[in-house]
Design a protein around this motif. Structure first.
Motif, short mmCIF file in Angstrom:
data_model
loop_
_atom_site.label_atom_id
_atom_site.label_comp_id
_atom_site.label_asym_id
_atom_site.label_seq_id
_atom_site.Cartn_x
_atom_site.Cartn_y
_atom_site.Cartn_z
N SER A 43 43.96 60.92 14.65
CA SER A 43 44.29 59.84 15.70
C SER A 43 45.22 60.62 16.70
O SER A 43 44.99 60.33 17.92
N GLU A 44 46.27 61.36 16.56
CA GLU A 44 47.07 61.89 17.46
C GLU A 44 46.21 62.94 18.29
O GLU A 44 46.77 63.10 19.50
N MET A 45 45.61 64.07 17.71
CA MET A 45 44.89 65.10 18.49
C MET A 45 43.92 64.33 19.55
O MET A 45 43.90 64.73 20.56
N LEU A 46 43.03 63.26 18.85
CA LEU A 46 42.04 62.74 19.73
C LEU A 46 42.61 61.92 20.74
O LEU A 46 42.06 61.66 21.89
N ALA A 47 43.93 61.51 20.56
CA ALA A 47 44.35 60.67 21.70
C ALA A 47 45.24 61.40 22.89
O ALA A 47 45.87 60.91 24.03
N ALA A 48 45.37 62.59 22.60
CA ALA A 48 46.26 63.65 23.40
C ALA A 48 45.52 63.96 24.90
O ALA A 48 44.59 64.13 24.81
N ASN A 49 46.31 63.82 25.92
CA ASN A 49 45.73 64.44 27.02
C ASN A 49 45.92 65.91 27.17
O ASN A 49 46.37 66.46 26.15
N LYS A 50 45.67 66.48 28.12
CA LYS A 50 45.34 67.82 28.11
C LYS A 50 46.67 68.60 28.09
O LYS A 50 47.06 69.43 27.20
N ASP A 51 47.83 67.71 28.78
CA ASP A 51 49.23 68.40 28.72
C ASP A 51 49.82 68.32 27.34
O ASP A 51 50.63 69.01 26.98
N ASP A 89 36.92 67.93 25.74
CA ASP A 89 38.45 67.99 25.87
C ASP A 89 38.79 69.00 26.79
O ASP A 89 39.65 69.13 27.58
N TYR A 90 37.94 70.20 26.65
CA TYR A 90 38.48 71.35 27.30
C TYR A 90 36.80 72.13 27.71
O TYR A 90 35.75 71.89 26.98
N ILE A 91 36.97 73.13 28.64
CA ILE A 91 35.69 73.98 29.02
C ILE A 91 36.51 75.46 28.82
O ILE A 91 37.48 75.59 29.01
N CYS A 92 35.58 76.43 28.65
CA CYS A 92 35.88 77.54 28.43
C CYS A 92 34.93 78.52 29.51
O CYS A 92 33.72 78.53 29.23
N LEU A 93 35.56 79.03 30.45
CA LEU A 93 34.89 79.55 31.47
C LEU A 93 34.77 81.25 31.01
O LEU A 93 35.57 81.96 31.18
N THR A 94 33.68 81.82 30.52
CA THR A 94 33.60 82.99 29.88
C THR A 94 32.02 83.33 30.01
O THR A 94 31.33 82.67 30.60
#
Length: 319
Positions: A32-40, A156-161
């Protein structure tokens, strides 16, 4: 070149938003803590874990190793903190192993209880290629349209690779970061796991500075011992620079060594931790689009011991 790192400097760049909560280490975080976190908040939790974060990459297009379970679920059950999807098509969003759904990313996050991201590839049509270029679907390429779709899908994030032979260059990654900053809004990982078919340096301090200045949150580099000639000193120097500029570092095993023996994985894990890497990534070339499960666990145990590995493996996603 000596680069000084200050924790205060890191926080001053990323915690200007008063809505950013103080986070526990990602080691300690519940689902619950991880999925509620914003990117910062997520970045802060990774930083606080002091090099003990594991990211596992999985291929979504092939039948998963366990048949009716996604490779992501398998990876998490062996200790992974973060999931990175490879081969995901934003125009045709499907993840093998999931039941029929219109929201595959959101369902996957619910099932694994971990932050989930995807690769998007900034193709450089003018790149100096070392091999024949491999063409990929438009939904896998890093464009304004795919960034918007990735945001809507719930990543939650993208990886540009770049995958092997796709023709991704440092210059095209820099351009894509600026575009992603405008249209995606989540965490941005940028860098190369291997050449992606382009003849240029893989760990280049000038390019790293440009990536961070353009808006990258995490800089991806090949792990020491995975590409020819990349030294521990080069990666350590890069990690110092990355931290001094307020970003995080990620070492990647993207050369099919994720299918090697456990002792090789341990050696790679320890040397890259010594370099100062924040996140250790293990690739998807084991069997059926995921690393050998025992190698995911070996990586985890090497960088954080059995206590925290078992804690991750045992923690319920309902917490």
């Amino acid at each position: 070149m000596r680069v000084e790192f200050s924790m205060k400097r890191f926080h001053s760049r990323y915690n200007d938003d008063k809505e950013v909560r103080e986070m526990r280490r990602l080691l300690n975080c519940t689902t619950s803590e991880m999925l509620a976190a914003n990117k910062d908040e997520l970045k802060q939790a990774i930083l606080a874990s002091e090099g003990r974060t594991v990211m596992t990459e999985t291929v979504v297009a092939c039948p998963p190793l366990l048949g009716d379970l996604t490779n992501a679920e398998l990876a998490v059950s062996f200790g992974s903190d973060m999931i990175l999807l490879n081969g995901f098509d934003c125009n045709n969003p499907k993840i093998n192993g999931l039941p029929e759904t219109d929201e595959p990313v959101k369902l996957l996050k619910k099932l694994v209880g971990r932050p989930v991201g995807t690769n998007l590839e900034p193709i450089d049509e003018n790149a100096k290629m070392m091999e024949k270029r491999i063409e990929i679907a438009s939904g896998r390429q890093a464009t304004k349209e795919t960034f918007i779709k990735a945001k809507d899908l719930g990543f939650d994030y993208i990886c540009l690779t770049g995958n092997p032979g796709t023709g991704v260059s440092n210059a095209s990654i820099e351009r894509a970061i600026k575009l992603a900053k405008e249209y995606f809004g989540g965490m941005i990982i940028a860098g190369k796991m291997h050449s992606a078919g382009v003849d240029e340096p893989l760990v280049d301090l000038t390019s790293i500075e440009k990536f961070i200045d353009a808006g990258a949150d995490i800089i991806l580099m090949p792990a020491v011992y995975t590409v020819p000639g990349l030294s521990e000193q080069e990666v350590a120097e890069a990690c110092k620079l990355i931290k001094s500029k307020g970003a995080l570092s990620l070492s990647s095993i993207g050369t099919s060594q994720e299918g090697s023996d456990e002792s090789t994985i341990r050696e790679i894990a320890l040397v890259n931790k010594r370099c100062g890497v924040d996140i250790q990534h293990i690739g998807d070339a084991g069997w059926c689009g995921v690393a050998l499960p025992e190698n995911i666990m070996a990586l985890s145990i090497a960088i954080r011991g059995k206590r925290w590995t078992y804690h991750k493996m045992a923690s319920s996603i309902n917490r």
